[in-house]
Design an enzyme around this catalytic site. Structure first.
Site, PDB file in Angstrom:
ATOM      1  N   SER A 181     -42.732   5.541  14.336  1.00  0.00           N
ATOM      2  CA  SER A 181     -42.477   5.275  12.913  1.00  0.00           C
ATOM      3  C   SER A 181     -43.066   3.940  12.488  1.00  0.00           C
ATOM      4  O   SER A 181     -42.945   3.538  11.338  1.00  0.00           O
ATOM      5  CB  SER A 181     -40.971   5.289  12.617  1.00  0.00           C
ATOM      6  OG  SER A 181     -40.287   4.391  13.463  1.00  0.00           O
ATOM      7  N   SER A 191     -65.113   7.444 -19.997  1.00  0.00           N
ATOM      8  CA  SER A 191     -65.526   8.715 -19.422  1.00  0.00           C
ATOM      9  C   SER A 191     -66.927   8.553 -18.834  1.00  0.00           C
ATOM     10  O   SER A 191     -67.754   7.824 -19.377  1.00  0.00           O
ATOM     11  CB  SER A 191     -65.547   9.797 -20.509  1.00  0.00           C
ATOM     12  OG  SER A 191     -66.405  10.850 -20.121  1.00  0.00           O
ATOM     13  N   THR A 236     -38.671  16.644 -34.237  1.00  0.00           N
ATOM     14  CA  THR A 236     -38.002  17.573 -33.331  1.00  0.00           C
ATOM     15  C   THR A 236     -38.980  18.728 -33.162  1.00  0.00           C
ATOM     16  O   THR A 236     -39.727  19.044 -34.101  1.00  0.00           O
ATOM     17  CB  THR A 236     -36.661  18.097 -33.897  1.00  0.00           C
ATOM     18  OG1 THR A 236     -36.917  18.778 -35.121  1.00  0.00           O
ATOM     19  CG2 THR A 236     -35.679  16.960 -34.158  1.00  0.00           C
ATOM     20  N   HIS A 237     -38.995  19.323 -31.991  1.00  0.00           N
ATOM     21  CA  HIS A 237     -39.967  20.390 -31.693  1.00  0.00           C
ATOM     22  C   HIS A 237     -41.400  19.909 -31.918  1.00  0.00           C
ATOM     23  O   HIS A 237     -42.290  20.709 -32.208  1.00  0.00           O
ATOM     24  CB  HIS A 237     -39.709  21.641 -32.549  1.00  0.00           C
ATOM     25  CG  HIS A 237     -38.274  22.071 -32.576  1.00  0.00           C
ATOM     26  ND1 HIS A 237     -37.762  23.015 -31.718  1.00  0.00           N
ATOM     27  CD2 HIS A 237     -37.231  21.647 -33.334  1.00  0.00           C
ATOM     28  CE1 HIS A 237     -36.464  23.181 -31.957  1.00  0.00           C
ATOM     29  NE2 HIS A 237     -36.115  22.349 -32.931  1.00  0.00           N
ATOM     30  N   LYS A 279     -38.018   7.607   5.499  1.00  0.00           N
ATOM     31  CA  LYS A 279     -38.647   6.392   4.977  1.00  0.00           C
ATOM     32  C   LYS A 279     -39.914   6.590   4.152  1.00  0.00           C
ATOM     33  O   LYS A 279     -40.033   6.004   3.068  1.00  0.00           O
ATOM     34  CB  LYS A 279     -38.951   5.421   6.127  1.00  0.00           C
ATOM     35  CG  LYS A 279     -37.699   4.864   6.771  1.00  0.00           C
ATOM     36  CD  LYS A 279     -38.027   4.015   7.980  1.00  0.00           C
ATOM     37  CE  LYS A 279     -36.812   3.872   8.864  1.00  0.00           C
ATOM     38  NZ  LYS A 279     -36.363   5.182   9.436  1.00  0.00           N
ATOM     39  N   GLU A 293     -51.176   8.501 -18.512  1.00  0.00           N
ATOM     40  CA  GLU A 293     -51.177   9.859 -17.941  1.00  0.00           C
ATOM     41  C   GLU A 293     -50.664   9.855 -16.509  1.00  0.00           C
ATOM     42  O   GLU A 293     -49.921  10.742 -16.088  1.00  0.00           O
ATOM     43  CB  GLU A 293     -52.594  10.442 -17.962  1.00  0.00           C
ATOM     44  CG  GLU A 293     -53.099  10.779 -19.352  1.00  0.00           C
ATOM     45  CD  GLU A 293     -54.585  11.149 -19.308  1.00  0.00           C
ATOM     46  OE1 GLU A 293     -54.873  12.340 -19.227  1.00  0.00           O
ATOM     47  OE2 GLU A 293     -55.432  10.233 -19.344  1.00  0.00           O
ATOM     48  N   GLN A 346     -35.488   9.600  10.814  1.00  0.00           N
ATOM     49  CA  GLN A 346     -36.644   8.717  10.694  1.00  0.00           C
ATOM     50  C   GLN A 346     -37.539   9.129   9.524  1.00  0.00           C
ATOM     51  O   GLN A 346     -38.239   8.301   8.959  1.00  0.00           O
ATOM     52  CB  GLN A 346     -37.421   8.758  12.007  1.00  0.00           C
ATOM     53  CG  GLN A 346     -38.735   8.035  12.002  1.00  0.00           C
ATOM     54  CD  GLN A 346     -39.332   7.987  13.400  1.00  0.00           C
ATOM     55  OE1 GLN A 346     -38.726   7.428  14.298  1.00  0.00           O
ATOM     56  NE2 GLN A 346     -40.488   8.586  13.579  1.00  0.00           N
ATOM     57  N   ASN A 355     -59.823   6.717 -22.529  1.00  0.00           N
ATOM     58  CA  ASN A 355     -58.752   7.602 -22.089  1.00  0.00           C
ATOM     59  C   ASN A 355     -57.506   6.832 -21.645  1.00  0.00           C
ATOM     60  O   ASN A 355     -57.615   5.777 -21.033  1.00  0.00           O
ATOM     61  CB  ASN A 355     -59.247   8.464 -20.920  1.00  0.00           C
ATOM     62  CG  ASN A 355     -60.347   9.424 -21.339  1.00  0.00           C
ATOM     63  OD1 ASN A 355     -60.347   9.899 -22.476  1.00  0.00           O
ATOM     64  ND2 ASN A 355     -61.281   9.674 -20.451  1.00  0.00           N
ATOM     65  N   LYS A 412     -65.604   8.015 -25.268  1.00  0.00           N
ATOM     66  CA  LYS A 412     -64.218   8.234 -24.865  1.00  0.00           C
ATOM     67  C   LYS A 412     -63.527   6.964 -24.392  1.00  0.00           C
ATOM     68  O   LYS A 412     -64.117   6.110 -23.743  1.00  0.00           O
ATOM     69  CB  LYS A 412     -64.148   9.256 -23.709  1.00  0.00           C
ATOM     70  CG  LYS A 412     -64.389  10.685 -24.120  1.00  0.00           C
ATOM     71  CD  LYS A 412     -63.288  11.303 -24.988  1.00  0.00           C
ATOM     72  CE  LYS A 412     -62.034  11.619 -24.216  1.00  0.00           C
ATOM     73  NZ  LYS A 412     -62.197  12.757 -23.317  1.00  0.00           N
TER      74      LYS A 412
HETATM   75  N1  ARG Z   1     -37.438   4.967  14.160  1.00  0.00           N
HETATM   76  C1  ARG Z   1     -36.082   5.408  14.201  1.00  0.00           C
HETATM   77  C2  ARG Z   1     -35.570   5.733  12.799  1.00  0.00           C
HETATM   78  O1  ARG Z   1     -36.165   5.308  11.877  1.00  0.00           O
HETATM   79  C3  ARG Z   1     -35.266   4.306  14.851  1.00  0.00           C
HETATM   80  C4  ARG Z   1     -33.846   4.610  15.051  1.00  0.00           C
HETATM   81  C5  ARG Z   1     -33.390   5.086  16.420  1.00  0.00           C
HETATM   82  N2  ARG Z   1     -34.288   5.810  17.250  1.00  0.00           N
HETATM   83  C6  ARG Z   1     -33.873   6.516  18.294  1.00  0.00           C
HETATM   84  N3  ARG Z   1     -34.738   7.127  19.013  1.00  0.00           N
HETATM   85  N4  ARG Z   1     -32.587   6.583  18.583  1.00  0.00           N
HETATM   86  O2  ARG Z   1     -34.609   6.443  12.616  1.00  0.00           O
END
Ligand code: ARG
Length: 456
Positions: free
Chosen positions: A20, A270, A148-149, A318, A283, A315, A278, A276
């Site tokens: 990670s 453009s 409206t609309h 994130k 957008e 994990q 834009n 143009k």
């Molecule tokens: N990279 C993991 C996470 O984000 C770390 C947490 C624990 N990892 C584990 N193998 N117990 O969740």
């Protein structure tokens, strides 16, 4: 890190697949700060020797001051920090992970990140709200058609329209603050899942990291990510509001509307059509919203089938989450910039507001205020509108005699109704009359001052 039990090292593809680090290296500073608090507490409680704690704390502080390269063959940022610390201070580094698991560690890092991102988000909202207030203070009394609309409905003040977004954003800020209260709980001390056999002082760590309380249940502390879901849900709503604002900016900057001219620095040309200009930024403010919703749904799906307690699936909380935070925060800054730098063409707003038929509701109200049941008044004015359309005339051109041919209840004040009269008549709380909009504006400005205190 866990080699003792193994005779083989991790398959290279498996490491690449499971690491990670490319994502959670963003937690580096929070991870180090959490470790400093943990090490200090361990020494205070007599769990590790004070000299080792001192070496750990000063080594971690050095890492903060001179961050290492955040890549390499590590499973995650936690292992990287520990390895770097060992490289710096040697053996004492091995005591840092006493009474801790990466499970409660990563939950702690994420809550630290979320708290600061929530504050940043509220600050970004304040910026957009301030921009809305600035434009409303400058050009807010300009009259424009309300829709409206997407059909012209009744005249309103530009300030009224802008402050509608202020209100939406105010609720979004409220949602972010609510999410803060529930993210503000320390998981560290939960260990891998069951707590810790050491005499930990969790309250001390909570105070050191600024958390209001410590988690009551260690399984819950490592297993759940609902604090991220709440943040993403608030961001989804916020992104939706920004997207609607962006849509108004896109529409308003067309030749057809011509209500605003976006600043050149926030538009693009453009490659084929030299004339143009834009509204790409607006957008994409609209277009990136889907990714924010996607992050919310992705996390809900990740969590829904997990058995108690920590699972490595977590994990996956994130990447999409970080992206959503970045998209929305960048979007807030650009929304504020577009609002502040755009030119409002108030003469175009006024021209659109003096639509030939825009006083129809007010003619019906005129009759209803003189005893005609509203349904009947509606019908009568419908007939006038038909006649006006057929002869290409404006409702405010009809003389009293002409109006009376449709209903004897018409009086002189029904003649020549202008957008300004119509706006002024809507003097109910929350209405578009100048006095009401100015009260809304004063409230908004006062509230912004109060909210700045929360961010600081
Ligand atoms: N990279 C993991 C996470 O984000 C770390 C947490 C624990 N990892 C584990 N193998 N117990 O969740």
């Amino acid at each position: 890190m866990w080699g003792g039990r193994f005779s083989k090292s991790l398959d290279q593809r498996a490491l690449t697949y499971t690491t990670s680090l490319p994502v959670d290296r963003r937690l580096f500073e929070w991870d180090v700060l959490g470790s400093i608090a943990h090490a200090r507490m361990l020494a205070r409680q007599g769990v590790i020797p004070p000299a080792d704690a001192q070496a750990i704390v000063s080594g971690l502080s050095d890492l903060l001051a001179r961050p290492p390269r955040l890549d390499g063959e590590y499973e995650d940022v936690h292992s990287l920090v520990e390895a770097e610390l060992a490289r710096q201070i040697g053996e004492p580094a091995g005591r840092l992970h006493t009474a801790r698991s990466r499970n409660d560690q990563v939950a702690t890092d994420m809550r630290l990140f979320v708290r600061s991102a929530l504050i940043e988000g509220v600050a970004g909202i304040l910026d957009v709200q301030s921009a809305l207030v600035e434009v409303a203070q400058r050009d807010g009394v300009a009259i424009m058609p309300g829709y409206t609309h997407l059909q012209r409905a009744q005249p309103i003040l530009l300030g009224h329209h802008l402050l509608a977004y202020w209100e939406m954003l105010e609720r979004d800020a409220g949602r972010l603050r609510d999410a803060y209260a529930r993210a503000d709980v320390l998981p560290l001390g939960a260990g891998a899942l069951a707590g810790s056999p050491y005499p930990l002082d969790r309250e001390y760590v909570a105070r050191a990291l600024g958390f209001s309380s410590v988690s009551r249940n260690s399984l819950d502390a490592v297993a759940d990510r609902d604090f991220l879901i709440e943040h993403l849900a608030a961001l989804a709503s916020l992104a939706m509001h920004l997207s609607r604002l962006a849509e108004d900016l896109v529409l308003w900057s067309t030749v057809e509307f011509g209500f605003i001219s976006l600043d050149e620095s926030l538009t693009t040309g453009s490659s084929i059509m030299p004339q143009k200009r834009n509204p790409d930024v607006a957008e994409l403010l609209r277009g990136k919203t889907g990714r924010v919703y996607g992050a919310l749904v992705a996390l809900l799906v990740t969590l829904k089938g997990l058995p108690m307690s920590y699972n490595r699936d977590l994990q996956e909380d994130k990447a999409a989450y970080f992206e959503a935070v970045d998209l929305v925060h960048d979007g807030l800054a650009l929304a504020a910039a577009m609002l502040r730098s755009a030119t409002w063409r108030t003469e175009r707003l006024a021209a659109a507001a003096s639509d030939p038929l825009i006083s129809a509701t007010d003619l019906a109200d005129h009759l209803a205020q003189r005893g005609v049941p509203f349904r009947q008044a509606h019908e009568i004015v419908g007939g006038i509108v038909r006649a006006a359309e057929a002869s290409g005339r404006r409702l405010d051109d009809f003389s009293l005699d002409e109006l009376r041919a449709f209903s004897p209840q018409f009086e002189q004040s029904a003649v020549g109704l202008r957008p300004a009269d119509i706006v002024a008549a809507r003097d109910v709380v929350g209405g578009t009359a100048p006095g009401q909009v100015s009260a809304q504006l004063q409230f908004a400005a006062r509230r912004l001052d109060e909210s700045r205190g929360w961010v600081e």
